[in-house]
Write a protein that holds these residues in place. Structure first.
Motif, short mmCIF file in Angstrom:
data_model
loop_
_atom_site.label_atom_id
_atom_site.label_comp_id
_atom_site.label_asym_id
_atom_site.label_seq_id
_atom_site.Cartn_x
_atom_site.Cartn_y
_atom_site.Cartn_z
N HIS A 167 37.87 37.68 18.62
CA HIS A 167 36.64 37.55 19.19
C HIS A 167 36.38 36.82 20.48
O HIS A 167 35.56 37.18 21.24
CB HIS A 167 36.13 36.17 18.27
N GLN A 168 37.38 35.80 21.09
CA GLN A 168 37.30 35.19 22.38
C GLN A 168 37.66 36.47 23.30
O GLN A 168 37.02 36.57 24.25
CB GLN A 168 38.26 34.11 22.43
N TYR A 169 38.70 37.24 22.99
CA TYR A 169 38.79 38.41 23.84
C TYR A 169 37.90 39.46 24.14
O TYR A 169 37.56 39.67 25.31
CB TYR A 169 40.18 39.23 23.21
N LEU A 170 37.08 39.76 22.90
CA LEU A 170 35.88 40.74 23.25
C LEU A 170 34.76 40.00 23.84
O LEU A 170 34.26 40.64 24.75
CB LEU A 170 35.49 40.97 21.75
N ALA A 171 34.56 38.80 23.46
CA ALA A 171 33.39 38.05 24.33
C ALA A 171 33.87 37.91 25.83
O ALA A 171 32.69 37.82 26.55
CB ALA A 171 33.22 36.78 23.54
N ASP A 172 34.90 37.61 26.06
CA ASP A 172 35.22 37.34 27.58
C ASP A 172 35.52 38.57 28.33
O ASP A 172 35.80 38.57 29.58
CB ASP A 172 36.57 36.47 27.70
N ASN A 173 35.45 39.93 27.63
CA ASN A 173 35.89 41.13 28.33
C ASN A 173 34.94 41.25 29.82
O ASN A 173 35.60 41.59 30.65
CB ASN A 173 35.85 42.15 27.38
N PRO A 174 33.55 41.14 29.35
CA PRO A 174 32.63 41.55 30.67
C PRO A 174 33.10 40.68 31.70
O PRO A 174 33.00 41.15 32.83
CB PRO A 174 31.35 41.24 30.15
N ARG A 175 33.39 39.38 31.57
CA ARG A 175 33.63 38.28 32.87
C ARG A 175 35.01 38.64 33.30
O ARG A 175 34.96 38.77 34.63
CB ARG A 175 33.49 37.12 31.98
N ARG A 176 35.68 39.05 32.55
CA ARG A 176 37.17 39.38 33.16
C ARG A 176 37.12 40.71 33.96
O ARG A 176 37.87 40.82 35.08
CB ARG A 176 38.29 39.71 31.91
N ARG A 177 36.44 41.78 33.53
CA ARG A 177 36.09 43.06 34.02
C ARG A 177 35.46 42.61 35.31
O ARG A 177 36.05 43.49 36.73
CB ARG A 177 35.46 43.82 33.34
N LEU A 178 34.50 42.03 35.55
CA LEU A 178 33.77 41.70 36.81
C LEU A 178 34.71 40.85 37.69
O LEU A 178 34.83 41.23 38.99
CB LEU A 178 32.58 40.94 36.51
N LEU A 179 35.35 40.04 37.37
CA LEU A 179 36.59 39.34 38.09
C LEU A 179 37.46 40.28 38.73
O LEU A 179 37.88 40.29 40.02
CB LEU A 179 37.15 38.27 37.29
N LYS A 180 37.97 41.08 37.81
CA LYS A 180 38.74 42.15 38.46
C LYS A 180 38.42 43.03 39.41
O LYS A 180 39.00 43.43 40.52
CB LYS A 180 39.46 42.97 37.01
N GLU A 181 37.10 43.51 39.30
CA GLU A 181 36.43 44.20 40.13
C GLU A 181 36.25 43.39 41.57
O GLU A 181 36.20 44.23 42.52
CB GLU A 181 35.05 44.99 39.64
N ARG A 182 35.90 42.21 41.62
CA ARG A 182 35.57 41.44 42.75
C ARG A 182 36.73 40.90 43.40
O ARG A 182 36.58 40.67 44.65
CB ARG A 182 34.48 40.65 42.35
N GLN A 183 37.90 41.11 42.82
CA GLN A 183 39.22 40.44 43.31
C GLN A 183 40.24 41.76 43.15
O GLN A 183 41.13 41.39 42.84
CB GLN A 183 39.61 39.28 42.48
N LYS A 184 39.85 42.80 43.66
CA LYS A 184 40.63 44.01 43.48
C LYS A 184 42.11 43.85 44.17
O LYS A 184 43.06 44.10 43.70
CB LYS A 184 39.78 45.35 44.18
N ASP A 185 42.23 43.14 45.31
CA ASP A 185 43.29 42.77 46.00
C ASP A 185 44.36 42.22 45.03
O ASP A 185 45.58 42.36 45.09
CB ASP A 185 43.11 42.30 47.34
N LEU A 186 43.69 41.27 44.26
CA LEU A 186 44.69 40.33 43.69
C LEU A 186 45.12 40.93 42.17
O LEU A 186 46.29 40.65 41.57
CB LEU A 186 43.95 39.19 43.22
N PHE A 187 44.47 42.16 41.97
CA PHE A 187 44.59 42.48 40.70
C PHE A 187 45.28 44.12 40.86
O PHE A 187 45.53 45.01 39.87
CB PHE A 187 43.50 42.77 39.52
N THR A 188 45.59 44.44 41.97
CA THR A 188 45.96 45.55 42.33
C THR A 188 47.79 45.75 42.23
O THR A 188 48.35 44.75 42.78
CB THR A 188 45.94 46.31 43.83
N ILE A 189 48.24 46.66 41.80
CA ILE A 189 49.71 46.85 41.61
C ILE A 189 50.26 47.36 42.88
O ILE A 189 49.85 48.41 43.29
CB ILE A 189 50.20 47.58 40.29
N ARG A 190 51.34 46.72 43.27
CA ARG A 190 52.12 46.94 44.33
C ARG A 190 53.41 47.12 44.24
O ARG A 190 54.08 46.41 43.50
CB ARG A 190 51.73 45.82 45.62
N HIS A 191 54.08 48.01 44.83
CA HIS A 191 55.26 48.49 44.83
C HIS A 191 56.20 48.14 45.91
O HIS A 191 55.77 47.88 47.22
CB HIS A 191 55.54 50.02 44.54
N ASN A 192 57.52 47.98 45.93
CA ASN A 192 58.48 47.84 47.01
C ASN A 192 58.06 46.36 47.51
O ASN A 192 58.05 46.26 48.80
CB ASN A 192 58.54 49.01 47.98
#
Length: 334
Positions: A167-192
């Motif tokens: 229930h917590q995961y579903l309810a918090d999903n919109p907030r987490r998604r917005l955070l990820k979109e607004r902090q793209k650099d911190l959630f971008t996968i980088r190699h090497n």
């Protein structure tokens, strides 16, 4: 991961969390709004405003118990390009979870087609149709495209306490998604990414590798709760000073130190056995730590979907790397 549990009877009395993804990750189900940033120690808020298709999908989900008397709806969370729902098989059923999901998808598909025909949804772009038609079977081709990508993810409720977490995961999903979109650099996968002579895949704040005080955290699995609490007490000055804690976070003691770091908003560098999937994101408190620039995750190995237990040699390798990245050590027990 869309594999079914091999030893589970999907007709049995059980609760499931199901995830379906819109083909091509098109944001057809709605728009996210709100302010997801943490303020005064409390998480922000966000919500999804459903599109006409989102409302139609919600209606189709609510109608499932009318078609399947043994199925009870528990919770639904729409996201722009996917959805999660929890349902409960209240008794041994004549149909499987897969059958319920297929009928739900078919009903959503009908509603999607009507909305496109009425003009309430824009036509599917030609390039999307071409990509879908290359990937899908001939019988699934049409000018409306495919609504959901093939397959679905399911989680089985094994323990009562898991339902609250769902229930917590579903309810918090919109907030987490917005955070990820607004902090793209911190959630971008980088190699090497280079650190201490090693090469990693990474997600998070690489500047943590340059912090002046980086403490290596390694604790024996044999430590008692009293031992672990003693270590936490000795680390109190480091928590207050915002030191960076570097660890593979494998043993109970290591996990306890990292949890305390999350609570005190101290930066952490976590080394992990598995790499990063395409849509990877941290879970729980780690997600907020990443969004605030307080986390860096590193993996020296490629991503895999198998459920593999970490080996002793891998533990040794990760701890060795963590120690090389650090410039200090966990206080020893007296």
């Amino acid at each position: 991961m869309k594999r079914r549990c091999a030893n589970h009877d999907y007709r049995s009395r059980c609760m499931y969390m199901v995830t379906l993804v819109i083909e091509g990750r098109r944001p057809l189900l709605g728009t996210l709004t709100g302010d997801p940033m943490i303020q005064n120690g409390s998480p922000g808020c966000a919500a999804l405003v459903p599109s006409p298709l989102g409302m139609a999908v919600t209606k189709a989900w609510k109608e499932l118990p009318l078609r399947f008397p043994d199925v009870r709806n528990i919770s639904l969370q729409l996201m722009p390009d996917h959805l999660h729902f929890i349902i409960f098989f209240t008794a041994i059923s004549d149909v499987t979870l897969g059958s319920v999901v297929r009928i739900f998808e078919a009903e959503c598909r009908k509603k999607y087609k009507r909305l496109v025909e009425s003009g309430a949804l824009p036509p599917v772009p030609a390039y999307v149709l071409e990509e879908q038609q290359k990937a899908q079977q001939e019988k699934r081709k049409s000018r409306y495209g495919v609504l959901f990508e093939p397959g679905f993810n399911d989680k089985i409720l094994w323990h009562e306490g898991e339902l609250h977490a769902w229930h917590q995961y579903l309810a918090d999903n919109p907030r987490r998604r917005l955070l990820k979109e607004r902090q793209k650099d911190l959630f971008t996968i980088r190699h090497n990414v280079k650190a201490a002579g090693f090469t990693f895949d990474a997600m998070g704040n690489e500047f943590l590798l340059g912090y002046p005080r980086r403490i290596f955290v390694q604790c024996s699995r044999r430590l008692t709760d009293d031992n672990i609490n003693h270590i936490l007490d000795k680390l109190e000055p480091d928590f207050c000073q915002g030191s960076v804690f570097v660890s593979a976070a494998i043993s109970p003691g290591e996990k306890a130190v990292i949890r305390r770091a999350y609570e005190r908003r101290c930066p952490v560098v976590i080394l992990r056995e598995n790499g990063f999937g395409k849509y990877e994101k941290p879970g729980g408190r780690a997600f907020d730590a990443c969004a605030m620039g307080l986390m860096l995750m590193l993996s020296p190995w490629d991503y895999h979907t198998e459920r593999l237990a970490i080996t002793r040699s891998q533990c040794h390798m990760l701890n060795m790397m963590a120690e090389q990245i650090s410039n200090g050590k966990l206080p020893l027990l007296q």
